[in-house]
Design an enzyme around this catalytic site. Structure first.
Site, short mmCIF file in Angstrom:
data_model
loop_
_atom_site.label_atom_id
_atom_site.label_comp_id
_atom_site.label_asym_id
_atom_site.label_seq_id
_atom_site.Cartn_x
_atom_site.Cartn_y
_atom_site.Cartn_z
CB SER A 139 -0.89 -0.05 1.25
OG SER A 139 -1.63 1.13 1.38
CE LYS A 165 -4.76 0.10 0.57
NZ LYS A 165 -5.53 -0.65 1.57
CE LYS A 167 -3.94 3.75 1.98
NZ LYS A 167 -5.18 3.36 2.66
CG ASP A 193 -7.74 2.53 0.54
OD1 ASP A 193 -8.90 3.01 0.65
OD2 ASP A 193 -7.15 1.99 1.51
CD GLU A 218 -8.95 -0.64 0.75
OE1 GLU A 218 -8.08 -1.08 -0.04
OE2 GLU A 218 -8.79 -0.63 1.97
CG ASP A 243 -10.48 -0.65 5.05
OD1 ASP A 243 -10.77 -1.14 6.15
OD2 ASP A 243 -9.38 -0.07 4.86
CE LYS A 267 -7.32 -2.30 6.82
NZ LYS A 267 -7.41 -0.82 6.79
N GLY A 295 -4.13 -4.21 6.12
CA GLY A 295 -3.10 -3.98 7.12
C GLY A 295 -3.29 -2.63 7.77
O1 OSB Z 1 -7.03 2.02 4.49
O2 OSB Z 1 -6.06 0.16 4.38
C1 OSB Z 1 -6.11 1.30 4.83
C2 OSB Z 1 -2.99 2.01 6.95
C3 OSB Z 1 -3.54 2.72 7.99
C4 OSB Z 1 -4.89 2.98 7.98
C5 OSB Z 1 -5.69 2.54 6.92
C6 OSB Z 1 -5.14 1.81 5.87
C7 OSB Z 1 -3.76 1.57 5.87
C8 OSB Z 1 -3.07 0.91 4.79
C9 OSB Z 1 -1.73 0.28 5.16
O3 OSB Z 1 -3.44 0.90 3.64
C10 OSB Z 1 -1.58 -1.13 4.74
C11 OSB Z 1 -0.37 -1.75 5.39
O4 OSB Z 1 -0.41 -2.06 6.59
O5 OSB Z 1 0.63 -1.89 4.69
MG MG Z 2 -8.32 0.97 3.23
#
Ligand code: OSB
Ligand code: MG
Length: 376
Positions: A139, A165, A167, A193, A218, A243, A267, A295
């Site tokens: 991510s 992924k 952001k 995401d 996402e 999510d 999660k 994660g």
């Molecule tokens: O939206 O998935 C998410 C990290 C913190 C809060 C929200 C998210 C995330 C990540 C990190 O996308 C994923 C990772 O742990 O590598």
């Molecule tokens: Mg997410």
């Protein structure tokens, strides 16, 4: 095999991320992580991790609210009480105790870990995990320029990651995706995401994402808005993945009934623990909806639980389960979590417990506060 908890030790450690992680709702750089070490009356112990962040950006919970909730309301429900199975704790914790799912999950997961230790089996086999390798994704936070994002993605694909992924948020989306697709072609395994950065006013804008052949988008809309996600999904060919919206089995069921998405990011921390995560997995499996393991920038302890969860059969898409070196100069577990060049991470089926040992001296050196909770 009934167990009884003698104590739950809470501690906060602070670990700097190798690079700041920016998402539409905020940036993380120094992770404040709440760790639990649970001990039963026979002296058997297990570690777990609470995924709450420092600020209420992703969910209303934080490290500080989780600490309070565990101490005041959650620990008293489990300490010194006979616990017949880790699979039913969440029911006791949910009765007349609303929310605080990340805090509940940290306690629930420690009981899974402890049960695995007591029975001398791996957490993976205790929860019925079947995979021996799990496919790994990365991510990538919001970058300053499309060029910087492209460099990060190239590096990740070069390392073998099976899914990238990206952001996104208004102002850092279409032009970024466009340059990345222009450079890498339509086949690179990409998804976006948004962490709820868009609204119904953005529907026309969001339909433009369809041209980028993303694996999924996402959580574009608000966390509690399954109805408008369903409206949006009807206008898009790209699958939506939820999510933040999926906080329990009923919400997953709502998504399926309404058509609010076609994929779920699971999660355990977000849904109150492993038992509910498994139940959502099962519900999605019977509906033919694929899931993957998300994660929360976990240390090697939280990652162990993610890896175990991701070994269940319907986790058919690569998870946000990157190796330790993606986040930390040095992880708190040994061995550290590693990924091979094919983007696969090995699931620890054999060793009893969570599959990694915690480096206690290192954890001690990172600890900024601690407290031991007991029944008396
Ligand atoms: O939206 O998935 C998410 C990290 C913190 C809060 C929200 C998210 C995330 C990540 C990190 O996308 C994923 C990772 O742990 O590598
Ligand atoms: Mg997410």
């Amino acid at each position: 095999m009934t167990l009884k908890l003698r104590s739950i030790s809470l501690r906060e450690i602070q670990m700097p991320l190798l690079e700041p992680f920016r998402i539409s709702s905020g940036t993380a750089s120094l992770r404040r992580i709440l760790l639990l070490e649970t001990m039963d009356v026979d002296g058997v112990t297990a570690w777990s991790e609470c995924v709450a962040g420092e600020k209420p950006y992703y969910s209303p919970e934080t490290v500080d609210t989780a600490w309070l909730a565990i101490k005041q309301w959650i620990a008293p429900r489990v300490l010194n009480k006979p616990i017949s199975s880790p699979s039913i704790i969440h029911q006791d914790l949910d009765t007349s105790l609303r929310g605080h799912r990340m805090a509940k999950a940290a306690v629930e997961m420690s009981i899974w870990g402890l049960t695995a230790e007591r029975e001398r089996v791996s957490l993976v086999s205790l929860i019925g995990g079947s995979r021996h390798k799990v496919a790994t994704g990365i991510s990538i936070g919001i970058q300053k320029t499309p060029q910087q994002l492209l460099e990060k993605i190239r590096e990740a694909l070069g390392k073998g990651y099976r899914k990238v992924k990206v952001k996104v948020q208004p102002g850092a989306d279409l032009d970024y995706l466009e340059s990345v697709r222009a450079a890498l072609g339509q086949d690179a395994p990409l998804m976006a995401d948004a962490n709820s950065a868009y609204t119904t006013a953005d529907f026309d804008h969001l339909t433009k994402f369809d041209q980028f052949n993303l694996m999924m988008i996402e959580q574009p809309l608000a966390c509690d808005d399954l109805v408008r996600h369903a409206d949006l999904q009807r206008q898009l060919t790209t699958p939506l993945c939820l999510d933040e919206s999926i906080t329990d089995v009923d919400r997953a069921d709502d998504m399926l009934r309404l058509g609010s998405g076609r994929i779920v990011n699971i999660k355990a921390g977000r849904v109150g623990g492993l038992a509910t995560a498994q139940a959502i997995h099962d519900r999605c499996a019977s509906a033919g909806v694929p899931v993957w393991c998300g994660g929360m920038l976990e240390s090697g302890i939280g990652r162990a639980y993610n890896v175990a969860l991701a070994s269940l059969p319907n986790f058919t898409l690569p998870g946000d389960i990157s190796p330790s070196s993606r986040y930390w100069k040095q992880d708190i577990v040994s061995p550290e979590w590693t990924m091979d060049t094919a983007g696969l991470l090995t699931v620890p089926h054999e060793s009893p417990g969570i599959g990694v040992a915690v480096d206690r001296d290192y954890v001690d050196s990172l600890t900024v506060r601690s407290e031991i909770l007991t029944a008396d």
